[in-house]
Design a protein around this motif. Structure first.
Motif, PDB file in Angstrom:
ATOM      1  N   ASN A   9      66.060  88.229 101.670  1.00 43.79           N
ATOM      2  CA  ASN A   9      66.202  86.485 101.323  1.00 43.79           C
ATOM      3  C   ASN A   9      66.733  86.271 100.590  1.00 43.79           C
ATOM      4  OD1 ASN A   9      64.948  83.767 101.325  1.00 43.79           O
ATOM      5  ND2 ASN A   9      63.326  84.227 100.926  1.00 43.79           N
ATOM      6  N   LYS A  11      67.924  83.101 100.214  1.00 46.56           N
ATOM      7  CA  LYS A  11      67.547  81.798  99.721  1.00 46.56           C
ATOM      8  C   LYS A  11      69.034  80.880  99.704  1.00 46.56           C
ATOM      9  CE  LYS A  11      64.637  83.455  96.736  1.00 46.56           C
ATOM     10  NZ  LYS A  11      63.074  83.348  96.456  1.00 46.56           N
ATOM     11  N   HIS A  95      57.541  80.758 103.952  1.00 52.99           N
ATOM     12  CA  HIS A  95      57.530  81.004 102.587  1.00 52.99           C
ATOM     13  C   HIS A  95      57.396  80.589 101.683  1.00 52.99           C
ATOM     14  CE1 HIS A  95      60.119  81.551  99.095  1.00 52.99           C
ATOM     15  NE2 HIS A  95      60.607  83.101  99.803  1.00 52.99           N
ATOM     16  N   GLU A 167      53.113  87.369  99.368  1.00 54.83           N
ATOM     17  CA  GLU A 167      54.333  87.355  98.558  1.00 54.83           C
ATOM     18  C   GLU A 167      53.104  86.299  97.534  1.00 54.83           C
ATOM     19  OE1 GLU A 167      58.297  87.958  99.646  1.00 54.83           O
ATOM     20  OE2 GLU A 167      58.023  85.690 100.324  1.00 54.83           O
ATOM     21  N   ALA A 171      54.493  85.896  91.645  1.00 56.30           N
ATOM     22  CA  ALA A 171      55.264  87.146  91.396  1.00 56.30           C
ATOM     23  C   ALA A 171      56.564  86.424  92.176  1.00 56.30           C
ATOM     24  CB  ALA A 171      54.656  88.097  92.215  1.00 56.30           C
ATOM     25  N   ILE A 172      57.335  85.659  92.848  1.00 59.97           N
ATOM     26  CA  ILE A 172      58.056  85.582  93.258  1.00 59.97           C
ATOM     27  C   ILE A 172      59.058  85.063  92.470  1.00 59.97           C
ATOM     28  CG2 ILE A 172      59.930  83.301  95.284  1.00 59.97           C
ATOM     29  CD1 ILE A 172      57.133  83.787  96.444  1.00 59.97           C
ATOM     30  N   GLY A 173      60.212  85.387  91.982  1.00 56.68           N
ATOM     31  CA  GLY A 173      61.394  85.091  90.694  1.00 56.68           C
ATOM     32  C   GLY A 173      61.037  85.124  89.975  1.00 56.68           C
ATOM     33  N   GLY A 212      57.713  89.479  95.685  1.00 53.42           N
ATOM     34  CA  GLY A 212      57.377  89.454  94.534  1.00 53.42           C
ATOM     35  C   GLY A 212      58.177  90.164  92.870  1.00 53.42           C
ATOM     36  N   SER A 213      59.374  90.099  93.662  1.00 57.09           N
ATOM     37  CA  SER A 213      60.031  90.581  92.226  1.00 57.09           C
ATOM     38  C   SER A 213      60.082  91.994  92.461  1.00 57.09           C
ATOM     39  CB  SER A 213      59.186  90.232  91.096  1.00 57.09           C
ATOM     40  OG  SER A 213      60.145  88.987  90.576  1.00 57.09           O
ATOM     41  N   LEU A 232      59.959  91.779 101.412  1.00 53.32           N
ATOM     42  CA  LEU A 232      60.844  91.021 101.272  1.00 53.32           C
ATOM     43  C   LEU A 232      61.316  90.987  99.979  1.00 53.32           C
ATOM     44  CD1 LEU A 232      61.899  88.347 103.004  1.00 53.32           C
ATOM     45  CD2 LEU A 232      59.420  87.635 102.653  1.00 53.32           C
ATOM     46  N   GLY A 234      63.735  88.925  97.088  1.00 50.29           N
ATOM     47  CA  GLY A 234      64.596  87.447  96.700  1.00 50.29           C
ATOM     48  C   GLY A 234      65.912  88.423  96.463  1.00 50.29           C
ATOM     49  N   GLY A 235      65.544  87.856  94.621  1.00 55.58           N
ATOM     50  CA  GLY A 235      66.542  88.000  93.917  1.00 55.58           C
ATOM     51  C   GLY A 235      67.724  89.581  94.168  1.00 55.58           C
TER      52      GLY A 235
HETATM   53  C1  PEP Z   1      61.058  86.185  97.570  1.00 49.70           C
HETATM   54  O1  PEP Z   1      62.161  84.509  98.024  1.00 49.70           O
HETATM   55  O2  PEP Z   1      61.072  85.986  98.370  1.00 49.70           O
HETATM   56  C2  PEP Z   1      60.949  86.640  96.732  1.00 49.70           C
HETATM   57  C3  PEP Z   1      60.339  88.024  97.062  1.00 49.70           C
HETATM   58  O3  PEP Z   1      62.363  86.484  95.368  1.00 49.70           O
HETATM   59  P1  PEP Z   1      61.980  87.668  94.625  1.00 49.70           P
HETATM   60  O4  PEP Z   1      62.209  88.904  95.109  1.00 49.70           O
HETATM   61  O5  PEP Z   1      63.203  86.882  93.429  1.00 49.70           O
HETATM   62  O6  PEP Z   1      60.629  87.238  93.752  1.00 49.70           O
END
Ligand code: PEP
Length: 251
Positions: A9, A11, A95, A167, A171-173, A212-213, A232, A234-235
């Protein structure tokens, strides 16, 4: 056998040019990753150009949201069939950032999910509890409400086009991953809930991703758990090397 899914993702990051550079770097790094579905979700403006860049590769395209109407006077929205037209096979719905900042509710998740499936898209439906909810021991009830609301009215056949992403919002970002055990206990809870809401074979087949990270160094532990069918990301999806390392969890 559930085919694992690793979805990135992106973003609100990357221009069209930067998006194409990223997939051009990614393609050779994942070309030999078999037995895993690899998905990238750029911003709307980059979708069709990224689709051209990944055509013929083993990377699939997702959008990060959609509206539920097919067309009409809905300024600023994008319809599922327009995402199909741009080359998407998936769309992410619900999300936590959309829930937190843009008023997404279980009802809108449900309408969007139904419309996306009807247009021929697969949907990654996101659920997850806030830190305060976990601390109050409300994780399972929050997840149950989100799943029941988000998947309400869908048929068993519809569920073949749904991937669920668990998620935890905390834990996200944040760099704080749920432990493998914390994630697994929610994933099995979701699978059992899907069995109750639909039937056991739907529950057996549905892919449940953790988000989540997720990073190259924690993906293997998560993927070793029996009910975690992918991630899934993100970063770590914004750099070809780290996303490819996650997508290569099984090599
Ligand atoms: C996300 O955006 O769905 C996500 C899990 O982000 P991150 O991996 O950066 O925590």
């Amino acid at each position: 056998m559930r085919i694992p899914v690793i979805a990135g993702n992106w973003k609100l990051f990357k221009t069209i040019g930067e998006s194409i550079t990223l997939v051009d770097e990614l393609k050779p790094l994942v070309a030999n990753n078999h037995g895993v579905e690899i998905i990238v979700a750029p911003v709307f403006t980059a979708l069709s150009r990224v689709y051209d860049a990944i055509e013929g590769s083993n990377i699939l395209l997702a959008a990060q949201d959609c509206y539920w109407e097919e067309e009409g006077a809905f300024t600023g929205e994008v319809a599922p069939r327009q995402l199909k037209d741009a080359g998407c096979s998936y769309v992410i719905i619900g999300h936590s950032e959309r829930r937190q900042y843009f008023g997404e509710t279980d009802l809108t998740v449900n309408r969007k999910t139904g419309a996306a499936i009807a247009a021929g898209l697969n949907v990654i439906v996101c659920v997850g509890e806030l830190l305060a909810e976990r601390e109050l021991d409300q994780t399972f009830s929050v997840i149950e409400t989100q799943i029941k609301g988000g998947l309400s009215g869908l048929t068993a056949e519809d569920l073949t086009h749904v991937v669920i992403a668990y998620e935890p919002v905390w834990a996200i970002g944040t760099g704080k991953t749920a432990t493998d055990a914390q994630a697994q206990e929610v994933h099995i809870f979701i699978r059992q809930l899907v069995a109750r809401l639909f039937n056991p074979s739907v529950a057996d087949a549905v892919r449940i991703l953790y988000g989540g990270s997720v990073k190259p160094d924690n993906v293997k532990g998560l993927m070793a758990r029996p009910d975690i069918d992918g991630a899934l990301v993100g970063g770590a999806s914004l750099k070809a090397e780290s996303f490819a390392a996650i997508a290569g969890f099984n090599v």
